[in-house]
Design a protein around this motif. Structure first.
Motif, mmCIF file in Angstrom:
data_model
loop_
_atom_site.group_PDB
_atom_site.id
_atom_site.type_symbol
_atom_site.label_atom_id
_atom_site.label_comp_id
_atom_site.label_asym_id
_atom_site.label_seq_id
_atom_site.Cartn_x
_atom_site.Cartn_y
_atom_site.Cartn_z
ATOM 1 N N UNK A 1 6.671 26.611 -5.879
ATOM 2 C CA UNK A 1 7.264 25.941 -6.977
ATOM 3 C C UNK A 1 8.190 26.629 -7.737
ATOM 4 N N UNK A 2 8.265 27.914 -7.866
ATOM 5 C CA UNK A 2 8.977 28.897 -8.559
ATOM 6 C C UNK A 2 10.354 29.269 -7.648
ATOM 7 N N UNK A 3 10.187 29.189 -6.485
ATOM 8 C CA UNK A 3 10.906 29.399 -5.381
ATOM 9 C C UNK A 3 12.102 28.106 -5.369
ATOM 10 N N UNK A 4 11.379 27.104 -5.431
ATOM 11 C CA UNK A 4 12.023 25.561 -5.401
ATOM 12 C C UNK A 4 12.924 25.499 -6.376
ATOM 13 N N UNK B 1 15.986 27.595 -6.466
ATOM 14 C CA UNK B 1 16.865 27.460 -5.069
ATOM 15 C C UNK B 1 18.232 26.893 -5.584
ATOM 16 N N UNK B 2 18.388 26.267 -6.692
ATOM 17 C CA UNK B 2 19.797 25.804 -7.252
ATOM 18 C C UNK B 2 20.315 26.650 -8.252
ATOM 19 N N UNK B 3 19.814 27.688 -8.590
ATOM 20 C CA UNK B 3 20.121 28.729 -9.752
ATOM 21 C C UNK B 3 21.488 29.437 -9.118
ATOM 22 N N UNK B 4 22.262 30.136 -9.860
ATOM 23 C CA UNK B 4 23.245 31.057 -9.644
ATOM 24 C C UNK B 4 22.914 32.170 -8.622
#
Length: 190
Positions: free
Chosen positions: A10-13, A16-19
């Motif tokens: 969940x953390x990786x997901x 994923x859309x972060x800078x």
């Protein structure tokens, strides 16, 4: 799938859309002034450490520990030990004798990195007395110079004087998180 994998997924997901991450520039100061041993001594004394200078480490250690028992790390030079020194385990030691990785004159800080002459951190936490031997070439002027010399992958312990803390009324209490007494020997090798 266990709980750990679920949470990390969940953390990786979520990330994923972060800078995108960028490299941090490390081009800051690389030229350092010479260290001033008198500044280091002044800071250490201000922190209530006792400073000794001399070439015969074993004699200085004998004068500090007296009839007490020492614990020493496995890579400590034997020439630093008084011939009559009583060696023991950490649980019954009156003091510990170690080397150091580096010392910072500007802040009066000694850094241990668990090298063979320093051992694991537990050695310097339990005894009430820590005797640390410094060579003059281990003393640097500033924190950036110390950081440049240290390996960030090693476990680093930064010591500025004997262990002390203050309660809510700012009453100083010594020895809560480590040794109450710190003796530093500036080894002036012959």
């Amino acid at each position: 799938m266990n709980s750990k994998d679920l949470i990390l997924g969940r953390v990786r997901a979520a990330l994923a859309d972060g800078p995108e991450t960028t490299d941090i520039p490390r081009s800051y100061r690389r030229e350092f002034p010479p260290a001033d041993l008198d500044v280091l001594i002044d800071r250490l004394v201000d922190y209530k450490a006792v400073v000794h200078r001399g070439a015969d480490v074993a004699t200085i250690v004998a004068g500090i520990i007296g009839a007490g028992a020492l614990v020493v790390p496995p890579g400590l030079p034997e020439s630093w030990l008084p011939p009559e020194a009583a060696l023991t385990g950490v649980e019954s030691a009156d003091g510990v004798l170690t080397g150091a990785a580096v010392a910072i004159a500007e802040t009066g800080t000694i850094v241990l990195d668990a090298s063979p002459d320093q051992g694991p951190r537990i050695l310097t936490l339990l005894p009430d007395l820590h005797i640390c031997v410094l060579r003059p070439d281990q003393v640097v002027a500033s924190v950036p110079e110390a950081v440049a010399r240290l390996d960030p992958a090693r476990p680093l312990t930064w010591i500025s004087g004997p262990s002390a803390t203050s309660d809510i009324e700012l009453n100083r209490v010594e020895g809560v998180h480590g040794p109450r007494h710190l003796h530093v020997i500036l080894w002036e090798a012959a």
